[in-house]
Design an enzyme around this catalytic site. Structure first.
Site, mmCIF file in Angstrom:
data_model
loop_
_atom_site.group_PDB
_atom_site.id
_atom_site.type_symbol
_atom_site.label_atom_id
_atom_site.label_comp_id
_atom_site.label_asym_id
_atom_site.label_seq_id
_atom_site.Cartn_x
_atom_site.Cartn_y
_atom_site.Cartn_z
ATOM 1 N N ASP A 178 5.750 40.651 -27.194
ATOM 2 C CA ASP A 178 5.066 39.527 -26.560
ATOM 3 C C ASP A 178 5.932 38.279 -26.712
ATOM 4 O O ASP A 178 6.270 37.881 -27.827
ATOM 5 C CB ASP A 178 3.714 39.300 -27.244
ATOM 6 N N LYS A 182 4.371 29.889 -24.346
ATOM 7 C CA LYS A 182 4.042 28.483 -24.562
ATOM 8 C C LYS A 182 4.643 27.987 -25.874
ATOM 9 O O LYS A 182 4.609 28.685 -26.884
ATOM 10 C CB LYS A 182 2.522 28.292 -24.577
ATOM 11 N N GLU A 254 9.728 47.124 -17.738
ATOM 12 C CA GLU A 254 11.023 46.511 -17.467
ATOM 13 C C GLU A 254 11.279 46.419 -15.965
ATOM 14 O O GLU A 254 11.742 45.387 -15.465
ATOM 15 C CB GLU A 254 12.124 47.322 -18.139
#
Length: 272
Positions: A178, A182, A254
């Site tokens: 992950d 942000k 991917e």
């Protein structure tokens, strides 16, 4: 006089920050999962005996198919393990003496199964928290006759810190973690100096530490953090990113990133 039936009390937070209304479905999900897989992966294997800290992952609940559920019920007792942090793993016994690579985060397990099939002389300890993915990988391993895969459920940091001895691993793979894009969430990224130091200690000399991501800012962080670890050296002469090794399959995830114009970067270091 007011009628209390026409008023609703404010939600009461639980200790984990959720309101009571939010916590109820979560508790129901846990109970349902335990009923479905009484001998399968635990909901919170490490429990409360380990410190609370920022996690690099978020629980990913999803519908478990009939095939995945059947694999969990039948295969978890012999091919799965919970990361409870209470004992050191005997990797030689688990994998029959094979060198062992730890893979952190395997999604639905297709790439993991492919790598295990291509390299039967290496054991893969595949860690994740996604129940459907755990069931899917177990089903794939059985269908393809792969005996060199074990599935670990829970927090990989507890696994490395509490359950794997120094120098025990022949490799570590972190593919497409992950990216927490942000800025305020960057602290949740797995590849941080503290994690890399811990991981390097668990690698034997010559072992590969292999990361891959299609999020360029995270790739830059990976390269910077691994370069700064004195126990690791870049396999690329002069530094930089590595070409995708042939042993790392191109995954559906991917391909989806490539379709969006993302560039995939492999970061490949070796334990000195």
């Amino acid at each position: 006089m007011s009628d209390s039936r026409n008023h609703t009390s404010p939600p009461v937070p639980d200790p984990h920050g959720a309101t009571r209304a939010e916590a109820a479905p979560r508790a129901a999900n846990r109970s349902e999962r335990r009923l479905l897989f009484p001998e399968g992966p635990a909901v919170d294997p490490a429990g409360s005996h380990h410190e609370r800290r920022i996690r690099s992952f978020r629980p990913r609940r999803g519908r478990v198919t009939a095939g995945q559920g059947e694999a969990l019920r039948r295969l978890w007792p012999t091919r799965g393990l919970d990361i409870d942090g209470r004992s050191t793993l005997d990797l030689d016994t688990l994998f029959g003496g094979l060198p062992v690579v730890l893979e952190i985060g395997f999604g639905m397990g297709e790439a993991t199964a492919r790598m295990a099939a291509d390299d039967p002389g290496t054991g893969i300890l595949a860690a994740d928290v996604h129940t459907p993915g755990q069931g899917n990988l177990l089903a794939l391993a059985e269908r393809e006759g792969l005996t060199n895969i074990r599935v670990a459920n829970g927090d990989a940091i507890i696994l490395l810190r509490e359950m794997i001895e120094p120098g025990a691993l022949a490799g570590l793979r972190v593919f497409f973690p992950d990216p927490w894009p942000k800025k305020r969430h960057h602290k949740r990224r797995l590849i941080q100096p503290e994690f890399v130091t811990l991981a390097a200690d668990r690698l034997r000399p010559g072992a590969l530490f292999h990361c891959a991501t299609d999020w360029e800012p995270y790739a830059e962080q990976m390269l910077e953090v691994l370069t700064a670890c004195p126990e690791l050296e870049n396999t690329v002469s002069g530094g930089g990113y590595a070409p995708r090794p042939a042993f790392r399959p191109v995954t559906k995830f991917e391909n989806a990133g490539l379709g969006k114009g993302h560039r995939v970067h492999d970061v490949l270091f070796r334990r000195r």
